[in-house]
Design an enzyme around this catalytic site. Structure first.
Site, PDB file in Angstrom:
ATOM      1  CG  LEU B  16     -14.014   0.272 -15.458  1.00 24.26           C
ATOM      2  CD1 LEU B  16     -14.786   1.366 -16.352  1.00 24.26           C
ATOM      3  CD2 LEU B  16     -13.725   0.630 -14.122  1.00 24.26           C
ATOM      4  CB  CYS B  17     -18.454  -3.967 -12.485  1.00 18.54           C
ATOM      5  SG  CYS B  17     -17.651  -4.737 -11.109  1.00 18.54           S
ATOM      6  N   PRO B  18     -19.329  -5.128 -15.522  1.00 17.19           N
ATOM      7  CG  PRO B  18     -20.665  -6.237 -16.737  1.00 17.19           C
ATOM      8  CD  PRO B  18     -20.341  -4.786 -16.710  1.00 17.19           C
ATOM      9  CG  LEU B  19     -15.882  -5.816 -18.954  1.00 13.22           C
ATOM     10  CD1 LEU B  19     -14.987  -5.070 -19.717  1.00 13.22           C
ATOM     11  CD2 LEU B  19     -16.581  -6.916 -19.794  1.00 13.22           C
ATOM     12  CG  ASP B  43     -15.306  -1.985 -10.603  1.00 18.00           C
ATOM     13  OD1 ASP B  43     -15.831  -1.396  -9.411  1.00 18.00           O
ATOM     14  OD2 ASP B  43     -15.783  -1.775 -11.829  1.00 18.00           O
TER      15      ASP B  43
END
Lengths: 239, 79, 425
Positions: B16-19, B43
């Protein structure tokens, strides 16, 4: 009085009181001159209204109840230390004016006995608490956090209390003679009366007063301003 | 454009953002200047995150494509 | 003045500019009693003095004492006074400052209620000024600002990709006309999600069922400028949403389940921008709690039968004030709710806040300090862990693997969608 006593148990007292009061006022002015934050930084849950907030602030300041969650010993020692210190200060007021209602109730000798017991007990509590607080500083992680100021203040207080204990437990001088000395200060003619001079206390009394003065002088410029700051910071908590 | 030489493959599916952007940033120094990372994310937030990361750090997205729910980025290390 | 003295004077001026009255109270009042040590999950888990809250603040205090107080100028040694350009100090400061999750547990137990995270805001300014800002947080903040400047490049592609989620929404709500609402002028609610669709779809379903007049923000609520400690960047990132709210003329800005975004919008924006929000900020958690109470949406009571526990994100509970609203919602959906011990304002931080889940250099302390949360979760025997904050969820997912917790990590709205009774059209 010799010159040393005249300077350090005499005129030094005036210097100390002026620096203490002036320093605290200066510290408060210094704080007040800094702009307040626009941001509200309180934490929840928090009471609403200045009345409820002030009540919580006073409770948090005087009883620091949350500390009990993690350390009953520090709560006990810190609490005992502050309480004994405060009552000790109140006790010293007897040297300015006798607590006449108490004398009326207990009688003259009863009052002396009461003063001996309470003053003696607080002196012991203070000594034990100070030793605990000092030794604690030498353990991990406190020693890595501590700065010389922390040790200096504890040692200073320990010396003041030790001298006080000497006056209380080993001194042969009575309250009226000490009151004479305090009166001499109040009339700007510092002097020990004959009873004090011929007793075993001039050195401990002089050291006691001198170190207490040093403590008062250092007070407004040290972490001891937490005695005022606590009210402000604990009020911000419920902002 | 099929002959892009990929120096590093990054599987960012499911992150999931920001990963996804964080992983690209961490790995960019592992390819030489001029080298390319192919990153596959799922994502949709990465559609803005990765290109704006590239622009603000001075790197370049040389190709971007979509295969089903997979969002594939070819990121070229510029400096 | 020599260049070195000049540089020092500039740093000191910067520190001074950050010092408001409360911060001076904090720095002057701390007695280094270290009661805070037991409140900090990072100190408790590592025993490293670097993570002791009073020590974190002490690093700033040593500069403050030496240069900004009379006693410290006169006797710097008494306070172990330090220089603002001291590399050893700055290295320590970096490690302790960017590791802090700003959970403010230490403030809760401090006898003086000293807010260490606020002192560390000064530390962050100092680190940024000496070129030591967190690199990854800087990149995250810069790309968010860049996204704001070039939003037209992205909305098209993003909305295209989100069509898949809209399809799913239509299937769930059984309404072929349902979908995400974009750019709706004068909508009651501007919903600020996070970048991923997992924070959009459940809210869209709930809004649809509640008959809410909503529109979706083009921007995400998260604000890495805030974690970085760069107030200019943080303001620019929050500004994107504020400007959008102004343009659309919405009545409320509804924040998705993101911890720090709650505080950024309600508490910090007004300080950074020196203006009030164009519309009040309301948490999605309060909204949904209201919908259920008012009967605007209906959930099947006890629909979820597995044991559920709720983690209070620090930025939503202790630091924002929502304890019961999310619990009401969770309780409405499940039959076996179990609170952790301690909970609410005494809740242990999950260990992933403050942007830590994005800062891999702190993985070690993040996972170690998460042990406290992991133990708490295990003790409940819950099978589902529900928590609003995205950072908390990412961290607890990571603890789930690391400590073998065997729980399903879920957002509050995910449970609502699982238990919602779809109204027939």
């Amino acid at each position: 009085m010799n010159w040393f006593q005249y300077v350090f148990a005499g005129w030094f007292v005036y210097v100390a009181l002026i620096v203490f009061v002036g320093g605290l006022i200066w510290q408060i002015v210094k704080w007040r001159r800094v702009a307040k934050s626009r941001i509200v930084m309180g934490m929840f849950p928090k009471p609403a209204g200045l009345g409820a907030r002030s009540a919580k602030m006073l409770k948090d300041t005087f009883f620091f109840p949350w500390v009990l969650d993690y350390s009953k010993s520090i709560w006990l020692f810190a609490g005992a230390f502050h309480l004994a210190g405060l009552l000790m200060f109140v006790g010293h007021l007897r040297l300015i004016h006798e607590f006449t209602p108490l004398v009326a109730w207990l009688g003259a000798s009863g009052m002396d006995q009461f003063a001996f017991l309470t003053g003696g007990a607080f002196g012991i509590v203070l000594t034990v608490a100070l030793i605990y607080l000092l030794l604690r500083r030498f353990g991990t992680p406190y020693k890595d956090l501590s700065v010389p100021e922390d040790y200096l203040l504890l040692i200073l207080l320990l010396l003041i209390v030790t001298m006080g204990n000497h006056l209380r437990f080993f001194g042969t001088v009575h309250v009226t003679d000490y009151r004479d000395y305090v009166m001499s200060l109040l009339t700007f003619k510092p002097a020990f009366n004959a009873a004090i001079l011929s007793s075993n206390v001039p050195w401990s009394l002089t050291t006691h007063v001198m170190l207490a003065c040093a403590f008062l002088i250092y007070f407004p410029f040290s972490k001891l301003v937490h005695s005022i700051g606590a009210f402000a910071t604990n009020l911000v908590r419920s902002e | 454009m099929d002959d892009i030489k990929v120096d590093l493959e990054l599987d960012l599916k499911g992150l999931l953002c920001p990963l996804p952007m964080v992983r690209v940033s961490q790995n960019i120094s592992k390819v030489p200047v001029g080298g390319v990372i192919r990153a596959t994310a799922t994502d949709p937030g990465s559609l803005a995150d990765i290109p704006s990361w590239a622009r603000s750090t001075g790197n370049e997205i040389i190709k971007q494509e979509q295969e089903g729910s997979n969002l594939i980025y070819y990121i070229k290390r510029i400096k | 003045m020599t260049p070195e003295a000049n540089a020092r004077a500039e740093l000191l001026q910067l520190i001074d500019s950050k010092m408001n009255r409360t911060l001076k109270y904090y720095l002057d009042t701390c007695v280094r009693c270290a009661i805070c040590k037991d409140a900090c999950h990072q100190y408790v888990a590592t025993g490293d003095v670097l993570y002791l809250p009073a020590y974190r603040a002490e690093l700033i205090r040593r500069i403050y004492k030496k240069y900004m107080t009379g006693s410290g100028r006169l006797l710097p040694k008494l306070f172990e006074g330090r220089d603002p350009e001291d590399d050893v100090l700055l290295d320590e400061l970096y490690k302790t400052t960017y590791a802090c999750t700003s959970c403010r547990r230490c403030m809760f137990w401090c006898p003086f209620s000293i807010d260490t995270s606020w002192v560390l805001a000064v530390a962050k300014a100092l680190l940024l000024a000496t070129g030591r800002g967190s690199e990854i947080l800087t990149q995250l903040a810069d790309s968010a600002i860049d996204k704001g400047k070039n939003i037209d490049l992205y909305t098209g592609v993003i909305r295209e990709v989100l069509k898949g989620s809209e399809e799913e929404m239509r299937r769930i709500v059984q309404d072929p006309s349902a979908g995400f609402v974009y750019d709706k002028q004068g909508a009651d609610v501007l919903y600020v999600a996070l970048a991923g669709t997992h924070t959009i779809l459940p809210a869209a379903i709930v809004f649809h069922q509640a008959g809410e007049d909503w529109t979706l923000s083009s921007f995400e609520g998260s604000n890495y400028g805030y974690f970085l400690g760069d107030t200019v960047k943080a303001k620019a990132i929050a500004q994107r949403i504020v400007d959008e709210a102004k343009t659309l003329g919405v009545k409320e800005i509804v924040m998705s389940e993101c911890g720090h975004a709650h505080r950024v919008m309600r508490d910090f924006y007004r300080m950074w921008a020196k203006e009030e929000l164009p519309a009040p900020m309301v948490s999605i958690l309060s909204k949904v709690d209201g919908y259920i109470k008012d009967g605007r949406i209906k959930v099947t009571p006890g629909k979820i039968t597995e044991p559920v526990t709720y983690h209070d994100p620090c930025q939503i509970g202790r630091n924002f004030g929502l304890f019961e609203e999310p619990r009401n919602v969770v309780r409405a959906t499940c039959s076996d709710f179990r609170d952790m011990t301690p909970n609410r304002q005494k809740q242990w931080c999950c260990g992933g806040g403050g942007g830590l889940v994005a800062e891999t250099e702190f993985d070690d302390v993040r996972l170690k300090s998460g042990r406290l949360k992991a133990d708490q979760i295990k003790a409940t025997g819950a099978k589902i862990l529900v928590t609003p904050c995205e950072n908390c969820r990412l961290q607890i997912e990571s603890l789930n693997d690391h400590y073998d917790l065997g729980v399903r990590v879920s957002a509050v709205l995910d449970l609502v969608v699982e238990a919602i009774e779809i109204k027939p059209r």
